[in-house]
Design a protein around this motif. Structure first.
Motif, PDB file in Angstrom:
ATOM      1  N   SER A 263       0.850  -1.191   0.000  1.00 53.23           N
ATOM      2  CA  SER A 263       0.000   0.000   0.000  1.00 53.23           C
ATOM      3  C   SER A 263       0.885   1.239   0.000  1.00 53.23           C
ATOM      4  O   SER A 263       1.764   1.370   0.854  1.00 53.23           O
ATOM      5  CB  SER A 263      -0.902  -0.019   1.238  1.00 53.23           C
ATOM      6  N   MET A 264       0.644   2.146  -0.947  1.00 53.77           N
ATOM      7  CA  MET A 264       1.477   3.353  -1.027  1.00 53.77           C
ATOM      8  C   MET A 264       0.967   4.460  -0.122  1.00 53.77           C
ATOM      9  O   MET A 264       1.735   5.212   0.465  1.00 53.77           O
ATOM     10  CB  MET A 264       1.519   3.843  -2.475  1.00 53.77           C
ATOM     11  N   TYR A 265      -0.350   4.574  -0.013  1.00 55.70           N
ATOM     12  CA  TYR A 265      -0.935   5.694   0.751  1.00 55.70           C
ATOM     13  C   TYR A 265      -1.944   5.241   1.800  1.00 55.70           C
ATOM     14  O   TYR A 265      -2.671   6.051   2.360  1.00 55.70           O
ATOM     15  CB  TYR A 265      -1.577   6.689  -0.220  1.00 55.70           C
ATOM     16  N   SER A 293       5.917  -4.307   2.382  1.00 51.28           N
ATOM     17  CA  SER A 293       7.025  -3.354   2.233  1.00 51.28           C
ATOM     18  C   SER A 293       7.937  -3.356   3.449  1.00 51.28           C
ATOM     19  O   SER A 293       9.117  -3.007   3.346  1.00 51.28           O
ATOM     20  CB  SER A 293       6.493  -1.939   2.013  1.00 51.28           C
ATOM     21  N   THR A 294       7.409  -3.723   4.604  1.00 51.82           N
ATOM     22  CA  THR A 294       8.219  -3.680   5.825  1.00 51.82           C
ATOM     23  C   THR A 294       8.514  -5.066   6.382  1.00 51.82           C
ATOM     24  O   THR A 294       9.255  -5.196   7.349  1.00 51.82           O
ATOM     25  CB  THR A 294       7.521  -2.847   6.916  1.00 51.82           C
ATOM     26  N   SER A 295       7.932  -6.086   5.790  1.00 43.84           N
ATOM     27  CA  SER A 295       8.218  -7.458   6.235  1.00 43.84           C
ATOM     28  C   SER A 295       9.307  -8.029   5.338  1.00 43.84           C
ATOM     29  O   SER A 295       9.278  -7.828   4.121  1.00 43.84           O
ATOM     30  CB  SER A 295       6.973  -8.343   6.102  1.00 43.84           C
ATOM     31  N   HIS A 309      -4.430 -20.467   3.426  1.00 40.36           N
ATOM     32  CA  HIS A 309      -5.157 -19.420   2.706  1.00 40.36           C
ATOM     33  C   HIS A 309      -4.419 -18.088   2.857  1.00 40.36           C
ATOM     34  O   HIS A 309      -4.083 -17.694   3.980  1.00 40.36           O
ATOM     35  CB  HIS A 309      -6.574 -19.267   3.267  1.00 40.36           C
ATOM     36  N   ILE A 310      -4.209 -17.415   1.755  1.00 43.41           N
ATOM     37  CA  ILE A 310      -3.505 -16.129   1.802  1.00 43.41           C
ATOM     38  C   ILE A 310      -4.263 -15.126   0.943  1.00 43.41           C
ATOM     39  O   ILE A 310      -4.609 -15.420  -0.205  1.00 43.41           O
ATOM     40  CB  ILE A 310      -2.047 -16.240   1.293  1.00 43.41           C
ATOM     41  N   VAL A 311      -4.508 -13.943   1.513  1.00 43.68           N
ATOM     42  CA  VAL A 311      -5.087 -12.829   0.761  1.00 43.68           C
ATOM     43  C   VAL A 311      -3.939 -11.933   0.304  1.00 43.68           C
ATOM     44  O   VAL A 311      -3.098 -11.536   1.125  1.00 43.68           O
ATOM     45  CB  VAL A 311      -6.070 -12.011   1.630  1.00 43.68           C
ATOM     46  N   LEU A 312      -3.886 -11.615  -0.982  1.00 38.91           N
ATOM     47  CA  LEU A 312      -2.898 -10.685  -1.518  1.00 38.91           C
ATOM     48  C   LEU A 312      -3.615  -9.410  -1.942  1.00 38.91           C
ATOM     49  O   LEU A 312      -4.554  -9.472  -2.748  1.00 38.91           O
ATOM     50  CB  LEU A 312      -2.182 -11.281  -2.734  1.00 38.91           C
ATOM     51  N   ALA A 313      -3.181  -8.287  -1.411  1.00 37.36           N
ATOM     52  CA  ALA A 313      -3.771  -6.998  -1.782  1.00 37.36           C
ATOM     53  C   ALA A 313      -2.655  -6.109  -2.322  1.00 37.36           C
ATOM     54  O   ALA A 313      -1.645  -5.897  -1.643  1.00 37.36           O
ATOM     55  CB  ALA A 313      -4.437  -6.344  -0.568  1.00 37.36           C
ATOM     56  N   CYS A 314      -2.851  -5.608  -3.557  1.00 40.04           N
ATOM     57  CA  CYS A 314      -1.708  -4.978  -4.241  1.00 40.04           C
ATOM     58  C   CYS A 314      -2.154  -3.833  -5.142  1.00 40.04           C
ATOM     59  O   CYS A 314      -3.094  -3.983  -5.933  1.00 40.04           O
ATOM     60  CB  CYS A 314      -1.021  -6.049  -5.090  1.00 40.04           C
ATOM     61  N   PRO A 315      -1.470  -2.710  -5.059  1.00 38.07           N
ATOM     62  CA  PRO A 315      -1.730  -1.638  -6.017  1.00 38.07           C
ATOM     63  C   PRO A 315      -1.147  -1.984  -7.391  1.00 38.07           C
ATOM     64  O   PRO A 315      -0.199  -2.756  -7.491  1.00 38.07           O
ATOM     65  CB  PRO A 315      -0.985  -0.423  -5.450  1.00 38.07           C
ATOM     66  N   VAL A 345      -6.914  -8.879  -4.071  1.00 39.72           N
ATOM     67  CA  VAL A 345      -7.422  -7.507  -4.044  1.00 39.72           C
ATOM     68  C   VAL A 345      -6.461  -6.667  -4.878  1.00 39.72           C
ATOM     69  O   VAL A 345      -5.244  -6.725  -4.671  1.00 39.72           O
ATOM     70  CB  VAL A 345      -7.460  -6.949  -2.602  1.00 39.72           C
ATOM     71  N   GLU A 346      -7.001  -5.914  -5.822  1.00 39.29           N
ATOM     72  CA  GLU A 346      -6.150  -5.016  -6.601  1.00 39.29           C
ATOM     73  C   GLU A 346      -6.637  -3.591  -6.410  1.00 39.29           C
ATOM     74  O   GLU A 346      -7.810  -3.351  -6.141  1.00 39.29           O
ATOM     75  CB  GLU A 346      -6.181  -5.378  -8.088  1.00 39.29           C
ATOM     76  N   ASN A 347      -5.717  -2.673  -6.546  1.00 33.13           N
ATOM     77  CA  ASN A 347      -6.074  -1.261  -6.532  1.00 33.13           C
ATOM     78  C   ASN A 347      -5.485  -0.628  -7.793  1.00 33.13           C
ATOM     79  O   ASN A 347      -4.377  -0.983  -8.215  1.00 33.13           O
ATOM     80  CB  ASN A 347      -5.526  -0.572  -5.278  1.00 33.13           C
TER      81      ASN A 347
END
Ligand code: FEO
Length: 400
Positions: A263-265, A293-295, A309-315, A345-347
């Motif tokens: 997440s950028m913002y 970004s921090t892991s 189960h893994i949720v991936l959320a990415c811009p 999840v995409e943004n």
């Protein structure tokens, strides 16, 4: 004076050392708890050293070794694995005990010639699967274990003490504590995350060779496992062997979910947080949330090993994936990750592409399932019910 640590087996000693100053193992993986480079010594009618240590630990190692030998000469040094965290001190070892005979596989002998230009390979006896070395009471049986973790690897089984010297197998990050035995540590709570992270990132790609080694080991009566990193196992061996069996088949450690976001913002992060809360509300256990970004990437790959189960959320970023997500998926593919269920999840503020690209990466791996619905954010989560629907789909698929 540093003294050797007597082990469960009579006349066998740990003479390796721990490193609490190294920041990254292989200059890659963070090791805030340090790492141990284990080396073992058998004081029989003839003396046998099993592996050496990284150069950083060499002073401690030689102190312990000289103390344990107490003036005796060193007859044999067995080289199970040529990675320098275990063989860097070999040249110095041979300078100190010039008549020592090195014992290793033919492939390791070739590597000795490459790593050391000092003719070490001239004093090598190469051994094959099933060959033995009798030193008096002890007989060491050599068992080849190619690609656990390099091609030259072998392990040794001491039929006198029923001890398996297992090379990198059954190792873990973490400097040794006051006790060297796993049964005297809180291994499950303190050490297991690092053991899993070590396995996933160091050996994870080589599941089939690990399975082959486990099969060979199952034919042996093993009472003690002496790995090259981490504590010695003399109790509950089956508990840790089961973990290795599971990890080497990329089987999750039960039905667990985690959420990884980039997440950028903060907008993708907010959606990820809501999804984690909603999955957790179904009573499926803890749902940890990771900002990728921090892991460290080794922690994320290790969590994929643990979870089903893994949720991936990415811009969307430059019309592609956020770089950290691209790196993670690339790493998972290289490690042979397989058999997991994913929600995406995409943004994208104007042209979202991340979900399509994440799906393509996942579907290029083995037995990956991508759940529906996929959630698309246009800058922010406008309808929380969309995130809730995705979370409900994850929780539903976690039911037996
Ligand atoms: Fe611990 Fe593959 O070296």
């Amino acid at each position: 004076m540093i003294y050797p640590l007597p082990m469960a087996a009579p006349d066998t000693y740990l003479v390796g050392a721990s490193d609490r100053r190294l920041a990254r193992f292989e200059n890659l993986f963070p090791i805030p708890r340090g790492v141990s480079y284990n080396s073992y010594l058998i004081l029989d009618e003839q003396t046998v050293l099993l592996d050496t240590v990284d150069n950083a630990a060499a002073p401690d190692f030689f102190d312990r070794l000289e103390c344990a030998l107490d003036g005796r000469t060193l007859d044999y040094a067995i080289v199970h694995h040529m990675e320098p965290d275990h063989c860097a001190a070999l040249a110095d070892l041979v300078r100190r005990w010039p008549n020592v005979q090195l014992i290793c596989t033919a492939k390791a002998k070739q590597m000795l010639g490459h790593f050391f230009c000092t003719g070490l390979d001239q004093q090598v006896r190469t051994v094959n699967e099933g060959e033995t070395l009798c030193t008096g009471r002890h007989t060491l049986h050599f068992v080849t274990a190619p690609m656990v973790h390099w091609p030259e690897v072998m392990v040794s089984y001491d039929s006198f003490t029923k001890t398996l010297f297992s090379a990198d197998a059954f190792g873990t990050f973490g400097a040794l504590d006051g006790s060297i035995f796993a049964d005297e540590l809180d291994f499950e709570h303190v050490w297991l995350p690092d053991a899993r992270r070590y396995y996933t990132n160091i050996v994870g790609k080589y599941g089939t060779p690990v399975q082959a080694l486990l099969k060979k080991a199952s034919a042996l009566d093993i009472q003690t496992i002496c790995p090259l990193h981490g504590p010695v196992w003399r109790k509950d061996l089956g508990w840790f062997i089961e973990k290795y069996d599971r990890w080497s088949r990329w089987q999750p450690e039960g039905t667990h979910a985690a959420v990884f976001y980039a997440s950028m913002y903060g907008n993708t992060a907010a959606a990820a947080q809501l999804i984690a809360q909603q999955i957790s509300a179904h009573g499926v256990g803890p749902v940890p949330v990771y900002d990728i970004s921090t892991s460290d990437i080794s922690e994320l790959t290790s969590e994929v090993m643990r979870c089903s189960h893994i949720v991936l959320a990415c811009p969307t970023y430059n019309g592609s994936l956020y770089p950290k997500m691209r790196d993670l998926l690339s790493d998972l593919k290289e490690l042979g990750a397989q058999g997991r269920t994913w929600a995406l999840v995409e943004n994208g503020s104007w042209a979202p592409t991340a979900a399509r690209l994440m799906r393509a990466e996942l579907e290029s791996m083995k037995d990956m399932t991508v759940l529906e619905p996929v959630l698309t954010l246009h800058s922010t989560l406008q309808n929380p019910s969309d995130a809730i629907a995705l979370a409900d789909a994850v929780a539903e698929s976690m039911k037996p």
